[in-house]
Design a protein around this motif. Structure first.
Motif, PDB file in Angstrom:
ATOM      1  N   LEU A  55      40.714  31.266  26.705  1.00  0.00           N
ATOM      2  CA  LEU A  55      40.456  32.485  27.113  1.00  0.00           C
ATOM      3  C   LEU A  55      39.758  33.466  26.179  1.00  0.00           C
ATOM      4  O   LEU A  55      38.670  34.046  26.156  1.00  0.00           O
ATOM      5  N   ASN A  56      40.282  33.302  24.789  1.00  0.00           N
ATOM      6  CA  ASN A  56      39.808  34.226  23.849  1.00  0.00           C
ATOM      7  C   ASN A  56      38.248  33.823  23.424  1.00  0.00           C
ATOM      8  O   ASN A  56      37.498  34.640  23.216  1.00  0.00           O
ATOM      9  N   ASN A  59      35.753  35.034  25.281  1.00  0.00           N
ATOM     10  CA  ASN A  59      36.014  36.566  25.468  1.00  0.00           C
ATOM     11  C   ASN A  59      36.439  37.230  26.547  1.00  0.00           C
ATOM     12  O   ASN A  59      36.132  38.273  27.187  1.00  0.00           O
ATOM     13  N   TYR A  60      37.507  36.641  27.199  1.00  0.00           N
ATOM     14  CA  TYR A  60      38.154  37.028  27.975  1.00  0.00           C
ATOM     15  C   TYR A  60      39.756  37.357  27.387  1.00  0.00           C
ATOM     16  O   TYR A  60      40.382  36.212  27.713  1.00  0.00           O
ATOM     17  N   HIS A  61      39.875  38.619  27.174  1.00  0.00           N
ATOM     18  CA  HIS A  61      41.113  38.722  26.318  1.00  0.00           C
ATOM     19  C   HIS A  61      42.336  39.220  27.140  1.00  0.00           C
ATOM     20  O   HIS A  61      41.907  40.273  27.871  1.00  0.00           O
ATOM     21  N   LEU A 101      40.150  29.118  35.847  1.00  0.00           N
ATOM     22  CA  LEU A 101      39.156  30.164  35.369  1.00  0.00           C
ATOM     23  C   LEU A 101      38.543  30.707  36.745  1.00  0.00           C
ATOM     24  O   LEU A 101      38.002  31.876  36.627  1.00  0.00           O
ATOM     25  N   LYS A 105      38.537  34.290  37.474  1.00  0.00           N
ATOM     26  CA  LYS A 105      37.039  35.224  37.732  1.00  0.00           C
ATOM     27  C   LYS A 105      37.328  35.903  38.914  1.00  0.00           C
ATOM     28  O   LYS A 105      36.805  36.996  39.130  1.00  0.00           O
ATOM     29  N   THR A 108      39.921  39.322  39.167  1.00  0.00           N
ATOM     30  CA  THR A 108      40.152  40.384  38.310  1.00  0.00           C
ATOM     31  C   THR A 108      38.600  40.526  37.885  1.00  0.00           C
ATOM     32  O   THR A 108      37.841  39.552  37.590  1.00  0.00           O
ATOM     33  N   SER A 109      38.172  41.715  37.589  1.00  0.00           N
ATOM     34  CA  SER A 109      36.938  41.865  36.905  1.00  0.00           C
ATOM     35  C   SER A 109      37.445  42.368  35.463  1.00  0.00           C
ATOM     36  O   SER A 109      38.450  43.085  35.249  1.00  0.00           O
ATOM     37  N   ALA A 110      36.460  42.213  34.459  1.00  0.00           N
ATOM     38  CA  ALA A 110      36.679  42.428  33.063  1.00  0.00           C
ATOM     39  C   ALA A 110      36.999  44.143  33.041  1.00  0.00           C
ATOM     40  O   ALA A 110      37.725  44.421  32.108  1.00  0.00           O
ATOM     41  N   LEU A 113      40.572  44.718  33.824  1.00  0.00           N
ATOM     42  CA  LEU A 113      41.315  44.244  32.824  1.00  0.00           C
ATOM     43  C   LEU A 113      41.573  45.169  31.389  1.00  0.00           C
ATOM     44  O   LEU A 113      42.551  45.367  30.916  1.00  0.00           O
TER      45      LEU A 113
END
Length: 129
Positions: A55-56, A59-61, A101, A105, A108-110, A113
């Motif tokens: 995830l990191n 770039n999905y922290h 994933l 996806k 949630t949206s970035a 988060l």
């Protein structure tokens, strides 16, 4: 004239489809490269900690606690209601990671988060006061 327009439209649809087909393949290929780098013991499974690294790298922290919560929910949902403990011991496969994933996806949206990580999940508004 109508026939020519129809065939032009059909040709355009085909070109867009072909282009999107390769984009999806590229995303899967990128994930596979990340997967091979993260699956240190090369057993074909990633555990919760390895999933956090994936995830990191995408770039999905998320906080460790959030990764654990979502990972355990995913495992429980797919492990016959929690009765099959093998998923918890082994981890998830590449295909299951792709599914995880996609699930993540979709739910949630970035932006949400980031908001939740800065202000908290129960906060709907902020003020300069």
């Amino acid at each position: 004239e109508d026939r020519e327009a129809f065939f032009q439209a059909l040709s355009h649809i085909r070109q867009v489809y072909e282009g999107n087909k390769y984009v999806e393949g590229s995303e899967q290929l990128l994930l596979r490269y990340i997967w091979y780098g993260v699956d240190a013991d090369k057993n074909g499974y990633v555990n919760e900690k390895e999933l956090k690294v994936i995830l990191n790298r995408l770039n999905y922290h998320l906080k460790d606690s959030e990764v654990k919560k979502r990972y355990m929910k995913y495992i429980k949902d797919r492990a016959k209601g929690g009765k099959d403990k093998s998923l918890q011991k082994e981890g998830i496969t590449f295909e299951q990671c792709m599914d995880f994933l996609q699930t993540l996806k979709g739910e949630t949206s970035a932006a949400y988060l980031i908001w939740d990580s800065i202000f908290g999940k129960d906060v709907d508004t902020v003020s300069t006061n």
